[in-house]
Write a protein that holds these residues in place. Structure first.
Motif, PDB file in Angstrom:
ATOM      1  N   SER A 100      38.016  46.184  48.752  1.00 13.74           N
ATOM      2  CA  SER A 100      38.242  45.899  47.335  1.00 13.74           C
ATOM      3  C   SER A 100      37.937  44.453  46.987  1.00 13.74           C
ATOM      4  CB  SER A 100      39.678  46.247  46.936  1.00 13.74           C
ATOM      5  OG  SER A 100      40.619  45.398  47.569  1.00 13.74           O
ATOM      6  N   ILE A 101      37.691  43.597  47.996  1.00 15.49           N
ATOM      7  CA  ILE A 101      37.255  42.227  47.714  1.00 15.49           C
ATOM      8  C   ILE A 101      35.957  42.208  46.904  1.00 15.49           C
ATOM      9  CG2 ILE A 101      38.430  41.191  49.696  1.00 15.49           C
ATOM     10  CD1 ILE A 101      35.767  41.166  51.176  1.00 15.49           C
ATOM     11  N   LEU A 102      35.214  43.310  46.919  1.00 13.21           N
ATOM     12  CA  LEU A 102      33.959  43.348  46.163  1.00 13.21           C
ATOM     13  C   LEU A 102      34.183  43.215  44.661  1.00 13.21           C
ATOM     14  CD1 LEU A 102      31.700  46.010  47.919  1.00 13.21           C
ATOM     15  CD2 LEU A 102      31.337  43.550  47.738  1.00 13.21           C
ATOM     16  N   LEU A 103      35.335  43.624  44.153  1.00 11.19           N
ATOM     17  CA  LEU A 103      35.580  43.496  42.721  1.00 11.19           C
ATOM     18  C   LEU A 103      35.570  42.031  42.312  1.00 11.19           C
ATOM     19  CD1 LEU A 103      36.632  46.421  43.370  1.00 11.19           C
ATOM     20  CD2 LEU A 103      38.265  46.088  41.506  1.00 11.19           C
ATOM     21  N   GLY A 104      36.202  41.181  43.107  1.00 13.11           N
ATOM     22  CA  GLY A 104      36.208  39.763  42.804  1.00 13.11           C
ATOM     23  C   GLY A 104      34.852  39.119  42.993  1.00 13.11           C
ATOM     24  N   ILE A 105      34.202  39.452  44.104  1.00 13.43           N
ATOM     25  CA  ILE A 105      32.901  38.850  44.399  1.00 13.43           C
ATOM     26  C   ILE A 105      31.878  39.192  43.323  1.00 13.43           C
ATOM     27  CG2 ILE A 105      30.953  38.907  46.006  1.00 13.43           C
ATOM     28  CD1 ILE A 105      33.093  39.432  48.236  1.00 13.43           C
ATOM     29  N   MET A 106      31.782  40.466  42.999  1.00 16.86           N
ATOM     30  CA  MET A 106      30.714  40.882  42.090  1.00 16.86           C
ATOM     31  C   MET A 106      31.018  40.519  40.639  1.00 16.86           C
ATOM     32  SD  MET A 106      28.751  41.775  44.429  1.00 16.86           S
ATOM     33  CE  MET A 106      27.373  41.945  43.289  1.00 16.86           C
ATOM     34  N   SER A 107      32.294  40.501  40.234  1.00 14.94           N
ATOM     35  CA  SER A 107      32.595  40.039  38.878  1.00 14.94           C
ATOM     36  C   SER A 107      32.322  38.545  38.760  1.00 14.94           C
ATOM     37  CB  SER A 107      34.041  40.364  38.495  1.00 14.94           C
ATOM     38  OG  SER A 107      34.971  39.746  39.366  1.00 14.94           O
TER      39      SER A 107
END
Length: 303
Positions: A100-107
């Protein structure tokens, strides 16, 4: 866009808000203890992003059907800001945690321009919340970053979608039967480029790596993030994961895939997730993983 691969920096972001506190929250600390920063020649101090793991709850939110959506949103905003401070001048290596770290990275990257995603993962991570048996956002991250899911997580600061389908690539899926059984939406029924494990085996990793690199170079984007979920590795190499599946890729195959992508000069940074040091009591797998990640950065592939 030229990727500053030689000016690497580490962001420790071992969140388990999208999974559970099973041990994956130790990935960053144990990789660093095993010498990852030294192996990669990191010159910058490691930056730690506050995880908010102390706010973890195993109860689903009734509105979103997800676990921990509000602390996950807060964490994602902080992680996105940390990634923004690095890109494009440095090459961030984000150590999770769960996917779920991808939500922060990609936003965070969406605030900078148009970015793609390449995800190496044994799982499609494309469940809709109401179909997920757990409510864990770690099995929905590819869906959410492409705009599928509750706005609380998919539309931070009105940035939805963080990634366009046509700028997304998924590599290594081997949970197709499981996703069918539980009724997940099908990632292959979208414009996302998918190359599952069976395809890699049928045509060979070397050929498929070259095709992926060519495809990535053809995309009209400002850069691309690479996400490495370590459960894409063969189960006998990395059994230290929470959701095991038979089969998978070998070290050398993953190294070839990633180095081929690095050679495109499109990759802006990499995240590493889903390795559970609690399932590696003698530390041997951790040491092997650190050396493996080091080899990925040792020698670029010439396209």
């Amino acid at each position: 866009m030229k990727s500053p691969l030689n000016d690497r920096t580490i962001l420790a972001a071992p969140s388990i808000l999208g999974l559970r506190p099973s041990g994956v929250e130790q990935l960053a600390a144990q990789f660093l203890h095993a010498g990852l920063a030294r192996r990669l020649g990191i010159k910058h101090p490691v930056e730690s992003v506050p995880t908010l793991n102390d706010r973890y709850s195993d109860q689903r939110d009734p509105q979103t059907h997800c676990l921990n959506p509000r602390p996950l949103r807060e964490f994602s905003i902080a992680l996105g800001a940390a990634v923004q401070r690095c890109v494009p001048g440095r090459f961030p290596i984000v150590l999770g945690g769960d996917c779920s770290i991808l939500l922060g990275i990609m936003s965070g990257l969406k605030r900078l321009g148009t970015y793609g995603i390449v995800s190496l993962d044994a799982h499609a991570d494309f469940y809709q919340p109401e179909k997920s048996t757990t409510g864990e956002v770690a099995d929905m991250d590819m869906a959410m970053i492409t705009g599928r899911g509750p706005d609380l997580l998919t539309n931070i600061d009105n940035l939805k979608p963080y990634v366009q389908d046509q700028h997304a690539i998924h590599i290594g899926q081997r949970d197709w039967e499981e996703t069918q059984h539980y009724g997940s939406q099908d990632i292959r029924a979208t414009a996302i480029t998918c190359m599952d494990l069976a395809t890699l085996r049928q045509h060979g990793v070397a050929l498929q790596s070259a095709l992926l690199a060519n495809h990535l170079q053809s995309l009209r984007i400002d850069g691309c993030w690479l996400h490495y979920d370590m459960d894409v590795l063969a189960d006998d190499i990395n059994p230290a994961v929470d959701y095991r599946l038979p089969g998978g890729l070998r070290y050398d195959e993953v190294e070839l895939l990633i180095r081929s992508l690095f050679a495109t000069d499109k990759i802006a940074g990499i995240s590493v997730a889903i390795f559970n040091p609690d399932l590696d009591p003698d530390g041997r797998m951790t040491a092997n993983m650190v050396e493996h990640v080091g080899r990925i950065f040792d020698a670029p592939v010439t396209l």
